[in-house]
Design a protein around this motif. Structure first.
Motif, PDB file in Angstrom:
ATOM      1  N   GLU A 217     108.353   4.272 -29.076  1.00 40.09           N
ATOM      2  CA  GLU A 217     108.025   5.277 -30.080  1.00 40.09           C
ATOM      3  C   GLU A 217     106.524   5.533 -30.063  1.00 40.09           C
ATOM      4  O   GLU A 217     105.730   4.607 -30.198  1.00 40.09           O
ATOM      5  CB  GLU A 217     108.451   4.807 -31.465  1.00 40.09           C
ATOM      6  N   VAL A 218     106.155   6.770 -29.874  1.00 33.76           N
ATOM      7  CA  VAL A 218     104.749   7.164 -29.840  1.00 33.76           C
ATOM      8  C   VAL A 218     104.499   8.147 -30.979  1.00 33.76           C
ATOM      9  O   VAL A 218     105.066   9.241 -31.009  1.00 33.76           O
ATOM     10  CB  VAL A 218     104.372   7.808 -28.485  1.00 33.76           C
ATOM     11  N   ARG A 219     103.655   7.751 -31.911  1.00 34.07           N
ATOM     12  CA  ARG A 219     103.330   8.593 -33.064  1.00 34.07           C
ATOM     13  C   ARG A 219     102.021   9.341 -32.802  1.00 34.07           C
ATOM     14  O   ARG A 219     101.012   8.726 -32.478  1.00 34.07           O
ATOM     15  CB  ARG A 219     103.214   7.746 -34.329  1.00 34.07           C
ATOM     16  N   VAL A 220     102.078  10.655 -32.939  1.00 38.60           N
ATOM     17  CA  VAL A 220     100.908  11.493 -32.694  1.00 38.60           C
ATOM     18  C   VAL A 220     100.690  12.388 -33.909  1.00 38.60           C
ATOM     19  O   VAL A 220     101.620  12.662 -34.676  1.00 38.60           O
ATOM     20  CB  VAL A 220     101.083  12.357 -31.426  1.00 38.60           C
TER      21      VAL A 220
ATOM     22  N   LEU B 165      94.957  16.472 -32.004  1.00 35.53           N
ATOM     23  CA  LEU B 165      94.712  16.537 -30.561  1.00 35.53           C
ATOM     24  C   LEU B 165      95.295  15.297 -29.899  1.00 35.53           C
ATOM     25  O   LEU B 165      95.118  14.181 -30.392  1.00 35.53           O
ATOM     26  CB  LEU B 165      93.205  16.622 -30.301  1.00 35.53           C
ATOM     27  N   VAL B 166      95.997  15.508 -28.787  1.00 33.29           N
ATOM     28  CA  VAL B 166      96.515  14.418 -27.955  1.00 33.29           C
ATOM     29  C   VAL B 166      95.862  14.555 -26.586  1.00 33.29           C
ATOM     30  O   VAL B 166      96.001  15.601 -25.929  1.00 33.29           O
ATOM     31  CB  VAL B 166      98.039  14.467 -27.834  1.00 33.29           C
ATOM     32  N   VAL B 167      95.145  13.523 -26.169  1.00 33.41           N
ATOM     33  CA  VAL B 167      94.456  13.525 -24.881  1.00 33.41           C
ATOM     34  C   VAL B 167      95.253  12.653 -23.914  1.00 33.41           C
ATOM     35  O   VAL B 167      95.388  11.444 -24.134  1.00 33.41           O
ATOM     36  CB  VAL B 167      93.015  13.002 -25.033  1.00 33.41           C
ATOM     37  N   LEU B 168      95.785  13.264 -22.887  1.00 37.61           N
ATOM     38  CA  LEU B 168      96.467  12.491 -21.846  1.00 37.61           C
ATOM     39  C   LEU B 168      95.421  11.928 -20.891  1.00 37.61           C
ATOM     40  O   LEU B 168      94.503  12.648 -20.466  1.00 37.61           O
ATOM     41  CB  LEU B 168      97.453  13.384 -21.083  1.00 37.61           C
ATOM     42  N   VAL B 169      95.571  10.649 -20.533  1.00 38.37           N
ATOM     43  CA  VAL B 169      94.603   9.958 -19.679  1.00 38.37           C
ATOM     44  C   VAL B 169      95.351   9.308 -18.536  1.00 38.37           C
ATOM     45  O   VAL B 169      96.327   8.582 -18.748  1.00 38.37           O
ATOM     46  CB  VAL B 169      93.818   8.881 -20.478  1.00 38.37           C
ATOM     47  N   GLY B 170      94.907   9.580 -17.324  1.00 35.65           N
ATOM     48  CA  GLY B 170      95.545   8.968 -16.161  1.00 35.65           C
ATOM     49  C   GLY B 170      95.036   9.572 -14.873  1.00 35.65           C
ATOM     50  O   GLY B 170      94.569  10.723 -14.838  1.00 35.65           O
ATOM     51  N   VAL B 171      95.137   8.783 -13.784  1.00 34.53           N
ATOM     52  CA  VAL B 171      94.662   9.272 -12.490  1.00 34.53           C
ATOM     53  C   VAL B 171      95.573  10.375 -11.987  1.00 34.53           C
ATOM     54  O   VAL B 171      96.687  10.572 -12.487  1.00 34.53           O
ATOM     55  CB  VAL B 171      94.601   8.104 -11.481  1.00 34.53           C
ATOM     56  N   SER B 172      95.129  11.119 -11.003  1.00 39.04           N
ATOM     57  CA  SER B 172      95.973  12.121 -10.357  1.00 39.04           C
ATOM     58  C   SER B 172      97.206  11.430  -9.791  1.00 39.04           C
ATOM     59  O   SER B 172      97.099  10.417  -9.096  1.00 39.04           O
ATOM     60  CB  SER B 172      95.202  12.817  -9.240  1.00 39.04           C
TER      61      SER B 172
ATOM     62  N   LEU C  30      92.678  14.889 -36.299  1.00 42.19           N
ATOM     63  CA  LEU C  30      92.937  13.568 -35.742  1.00 42.19           C
ATOM     64  C   LEU C  30      93.136  13.681 -34.238  1.00 42.19           C
ATOM     65  O   LEU C  30      93.647  14.696 -33.743  1.00 42.19           O
ATOM     66  CB  LEU C  30      94.178  12.957 -36.384  1.00 42.19           C
ATOM     67  N   VAL C  31      92.761  12.625 -33.503  1.00 33.60           N
ATOM     68  CA  VAL C  31      92.890  12.669 -32.048  1.00 33.60           C
ATOM     69  C   VAL C  31      93.448  11.336 -31.563  1.00 33.60           C
ATOM     70  O   VAL C  31      92.952  10.260 -31.941  1.00 33.60           O
ATOM     71  CB  VAL C  31      91.533  12.996 -31.371  1.00 33.60           C
ATOM     72  N   ASP C  32      94.496  11.392 -30.760  1.00 29.73           N
ATOM     73  CA  ASP C  32      95.119  10.226 -30.128  1.00 29.73           C
ATOM     74  C   ASP C  32      94.999  10.336 -28.620  1.00 29.73           C
ATOM     75  O   ASP C  32      94.868  11.456 -28.077  1.00 29.73           O
ATOM     76  CB  ASP C  32      96.602  10.132 -30.483  1.00 29.73           C
ATOM     77  N   ALA C  33      95.045   9.181 -27.964  1.00 33.56           N
ATOM     78  CA  ALA C  33      95.059   9.150 -26.499  1.00 33.56           C
ATOM     79  C   ALA C  33      96.371   8.532 -26.033  1.00 33.56           C
ATOM     80  O   ALA C  33      96.862   7.557 -26.623  1.00 33.56           O
ATOM     81  CB  ALA C  33      93.880   8.347 -25.961  1.00 33.56           C
TER      82      ALA C  33
ATOM     83  N   GLY D 179      86.577   6.878 -30.725  1.00 29.42           N
ATOM     84  CA  GLY D 179      86.887   7.841 -31.776  1.00 29.42           C
ATOM     85  C   GLY D 179      88.346   8.211 -31.843  1.00 29.42           C
ATOM     86  O   GLY D 179      88.732   9.042 -32.682  1.00 29.42           O
ATOM     87  N   PHE D 180      89.186   7.603 -30.990  1.00 29.29           N
ATOM     88  CA  PHE D 180      90.612   7.883 -31.052  1.00 29.29           C
ATOM     89  C   PHE D 180      91.240   7.126 -32.220  1.00 29.29           C
ATOM     90  O   PHE D 180      90.924   5.947 -32.462  1.00 29.29           O
ATOM     91  CB  PHE D 180      91.307   7.465 -29.748  1.00 29.29           C
ATOM     92  N   ARG D 181      92.117   7.796 -32.921  1.00 32.41           N
ATOM     93  CA  ARG D 181      92.825   7.133 -34.014  1.00 32.41           C
ATOM     94  C   ARG D 181      93.749   6.051 -33.450  1.00 32.41           C
ATOM     95  O   ARG D 181      93.801   4.939 -33.959  1.00 32.41           O
ATOM     96  CB  ARG D 181      93.639   8.164 -34.812  1.00 32.41           C
TER      97      ARG D 181
END
Length: 847
Positions: free
Chosen positions: A16-19, A24-31, A114-117, A162-164
């Motif tokens: 379960e991922v709460r956003v 704002l949701v920032v996706l993070v990951g390599v190519s 609010l901003v999540d990663a 600064g991510f929640r």
């Protein structure tokens, strides 16, 4: 703000991922980590802002790395726009470097979102294999390794950027099974519709609070010791407290006990005030300045049991800074809240809600100077607040302050919503000496004003009664010239009258306008009964009158001692000093205040005579034409007679000249009929014909027109000129003929003509009135010899004139309706301003 709940890689089937629902949701990951696939699976296409897509937009090639700076400039612009509009936004980019994430976090903070990663972890070899399998992707292992190093360095400090929340998902094998939960912020209670009783600053005044609740119909719940520990309302109303429950008053713990109980039982909501925030810090042992009544609260809470103190501390500490209620139509915040902060969560939003917008300066009383945010408020949501004591609750731009200084000996006030009813109870005594006297002006209380950006440029107005109306920029500029330089105090300008179209041209011999055409048109529109009203030849006047100067100050914000205003149809004063005329008219119509149960009234009138206001026009234009014709044409006739005596054939020319002479005499007689001597205001009269509005009622829309005319029948003042009229049943040929004869008698005696109106206001495409002017009066409009050109004049096009009449009529009623309903004055003025702007439309002024 929702508390941080760390999410770690799950071993169960679904994570379960709460956003944030609107952040704002920032996706993070390599190519090759699967970010784009993850985004497509869990978010709507419109919610995803992809760096690849932005790169393609600016270069036609999503792999063109030279376009990356422009692509990210576009990406940030889109993200910022969506966040400003309160939309969930998902950024699909690698975001493995801290500086890239920092820019996005900064954007979120700038828009109080609010901003999540969400981090998708994947081994380098898996990412490399995925990239190699894509023909459209030119990403080698060198790039993947560099991205992986950047990400690895970031992981330890990611949560501090600064991510929640930071959600870390294992994306190395099969796509992670994820359930996305969209969390609304705790201040978003749009689903709660009330009805509400919003209660102002209590400040420990428990006795006043109990009395107010009982007056509002609430039933108090008492414990064995007789203390109020809750309350319910038989009609299911919900109380909302604007904060500052504590300090200064005699029983802050008792107030907290009651409100805390109401919140726990679901019958109340409460936002934090600045006094609760300070008391929480003090109870926790933090260093604070003990002032503004904090000492009383600490002493009172010190006498309470330890468990109650702990419960009260937890309650006050958990209070949110503001609530958004009733589908966004109501916002409650202790010190108010400007529109861009509604529903947002940030330290700046909380500070504004608790303390207001301060300049950092202090006034003569040592209190903070606050910027008048409510003066510039233009939001659709009603904002209810407290914080700064006022003598009485007053509306300003759809905002209202309910802090009426109960603890200072004033009153405790509540607003019933949606009824907009104010309920107050007086203070039992002055519990605390105010620093600033309760009646002293505050730096925050400023009158509502119309701003340039409210009316400038090309503008569309959505009118309830006129549809969607466009105001052209050049017309707005012309209206602004009038309003800014010549208009009366704009707070009196709650209505401007519309233009009026003439009836369709008549085919009757010698006539351009005739009543039968007006009757036929209304009958074709389905109207069965009309009022034929004498058309006075004067100057259109709108009179707004109050019982006294106190009402003018309370209802219109006019505090110069005046009790009314009389202005032209373009908002200008008639005379340099109209105060005597206002006072005389107010005395003349005094019976209306009692019969209509109102303390103010707006009237539609005609100011007579025409020469009182138009003497310069008569002298410079009409009289000069008449004088020239009366001197030149007799001389021409004498010359023609002499020529005829010498045997020349000038009979036809003499006949035409003789006709022109007769027309010139008729022309002079036409305008002279409306000239009578006046000396200042002596000789001036007013002919009221409609009660536009009174307190709480838009009578122009709700009452038939004959009713309006009867309201003035009993007025006996010499200042009032009666408006003769008759009601005509359009299905009766006899009544039609009688009305035509009456019109002929009016115009033969020098009258201008009459106005034909539906007896009951009809919406849609039906004209609100048609003017039928007399044959001789029309010489003033079209010139002495207009009867010689009737075939040409009958081709006049009325389409644009009638479209203007409908739009201006609808906008005028909208403005009045808004004022009666207590809408912000700037919204009322927008519609009034639009009526004036439409008057600049290119329409034949003779119509």
């Amino acid at each position: 703000m929702t508390p941080e709940i760390p999410v770690t890689p799950e071993t169960s089937d679904t994570t379960e991922v709460r956003v944030p629902a609107s952040g704002l949701v920032v996706l993070v990951g390599v190519s090759g980590s699967g970010k784009s696939s993850f985004a497509r699976e869990h978010f709507r296409p419109t919610e995803i802002v992809s760096s690849d897509a932005c790169r393609a937009m600016v270069s036609d090639d999503e792999n063109d790395q030279s376009a990356t700076p422009d692509a990210f400039e576009l990406l940030n612009h889109i993200v910022g726009t969506r966040l400003r509009r309160g939309l969930l936004t998902v950024v699909d980019a690698t975001n493995v470097q801290s500086r890239a994430r920092a820019e996005l976090v900064s954007l979120a903070r700038r828009h109080h979102a609010l901003v999540d990663a969400i981090v998708l972890e994947v081994p380098e070899t898996v990412a490399g294999a995925r990239n190699a399998g894509r023909a459209d992707r030119d990403v080698g292992m060198t790039v993947v390794r560099r991205q992986q190093r950047d990400l690895s360095r970031s992981m330890k400090r990611l949560r501090k950027e600064g991510f929640r929340r930071v959600h870390v998902l294992d994306a190395g094998g099969a796509p992670p099974r994820v359930h996305i939960v969209r969390e609304r912020p705790w201040n978003d209670r749009r689903e709660v519709h009330g009805p509400f009783d919003v209660i102002g600053d209590v400040h420990g005044c428990l006795g006043e609070l109990r009395t107010l609740l009982e007056d509002l119909g609430w039933t108090l719940d008492l414990d064995d010791a007789g203390r109020a520990v809750g309350a319910t309302h038989p009609q299911g109303r919900l109380a909302v407290f604007v904060g500052d429950l504590v300090d200064r008053g005699p029983d802050s713990p008792g107030v907290v006990r009651l409100v805390m109980g109401m919140v726990e039982q679901g019958s109340a909501l409460c936002v934090s005030g600045n006094h609760e925030a300070k008391l929480v810090r003090a109870l926790r042992g933090n260093a604070v300045t003990v002032s503004h009544g904090l000492a009383q609260s600490l002493e009172q809470f010190g006498r309470e049991p330890e468990q109650f103190r702990a419960d009260a501390l937890a309650f006050m500490d958990g209070l949110v800074a503001h609530y958004v209620l009733d589908d966004g139509r109501l916002v409650v915040a202790h010190a108010g809240l400007k529109e861009e902060y509604h529903g947002r969560t940030s330290a700046r939003v909380r500070a504004f809600a608790l303390y207001g917008d301060t300049s950092g300066e202090t006034d003569e009383y040592g209190l903070p100077v606050r910027y008048p945010w409510a003066q510039d408020y233009r939001g659709k949501a009603m904002v209810v607040y407290g914080h700064t004591p006022v003598p009485s609750a007053q509306w300003l731009n759809n905002t209202i302050c309910l802090d009426t200084g109960a603890v200072f000996g004033g009153a405790l006030t509540a607003l019933r919503y949606p009824e907009r009813q104010i309920v107050s109870v007086p203070a039992q005594q002055q519990w605390y000496e105010p620093i600033r006297p309760l009646g002293a002006p505050s730096t925050e209380r400023q009158p509502s004003v119309l701003r340039l950006d409210d009316v400038g440029g090309n503008r569309w107005l959505d009118s309830t009664r006129a549809g969607r109306v466009k105001v052209e920029e050049e017309n707005a500029a012309a209206a602004l010239e009038v309003m800014s330089r010549f208009a009366v105090d704009p707070r009196w300008l709650v209505y401007l009258p519309p233009t009026m179209s003439p009836a369709r041209a008549s085919s009757r011999e010698g006539y351009l306008e005739h009543p039968q055409e007006a009757f036929d048109e209304y009958a074709a529109w389905g109207v069965t009964s009309v009022v034929c009203e004498e058309k006075h030849m004067g100057s259109r006047a709108i009179a707004v009158l109050t019982r006294d100067a106190t009402v003018a100050a309370r209802r219109f914000g006019i505090d110069d001692g005046s009790s009314g205003c009389i202005h032209t149809r373009t908002g200008r004063p008639f005379f340099a000093d109209t105060a005597p005329l206002v006072e005389s008219l107010r005395d003349a119509v005094a019976p209306l205040f009692a019969s209509l149960d109102t303390d103010w009234v707006a009237l539609d009138c005609e100011l007579l005579p025409w020469s009182a206001k138009a003497l310069d026009l008569i002298t410079d234009q009409y009289a000069s034409v008449g004088a020239a014709a009366r001197h030149a044409l007799p001389a021409a006739l004498a010359g023609l007679d002499a020529a005829s005596g010498r045997g020349l054939d000038v009979e036809d020319l003499r006949r035409r000249t003789d006709a022109r002479h007769a027309n010139a005499l008729a022309f002079r007689g036409a305008y002279a009929a409306y000239v009578r001597p006046t000396d200042g205001l002596d000789g001036v009269t007013l002919a009221p014909f409609q009660v536009l509005a009174v307190q709480g009622h838009l009578l122009a829309e709700t009452h038939p027109h004959p009713w309006h005319l009867t309201q003035f029948a009993g007025l006996t003042s010499d200042l009032i000129t009666p408006t003769r009229h008759r009601v005509v049943d359009l299905t009766s040929q006899r009544e039609r003929e009688d009305a035509v004869r009456w019109w002929e008698e009016l115009t033969a005696a020098g009258g201008e003509g009459m106005v034909v109106k539906p007896a009951h206001l009809v919406t849609g495409r039906v004209q609100p009135g048609l003017k039928v002017r007399g044959r001789e009066y029309l010489r003033i409009i079209y010139g002495p010899d207009y009867t010689e050109s009737l075939p040409l004049l009958r081709d006049r096009n009325l389409t644009h004139k009638r479209r203007l009449a409908l739009r201006e009529h609808g906008l005028g009623l909208d403005a009045l309706a808004g004022f009666v309903a207590g809408e912000p004055l700037w919204q009322v003025h927008q519609r009034v301003f639009a009526v004036l702007a439409l008057e600049s439309e290119p329409v034949d002024p003779r119509l």
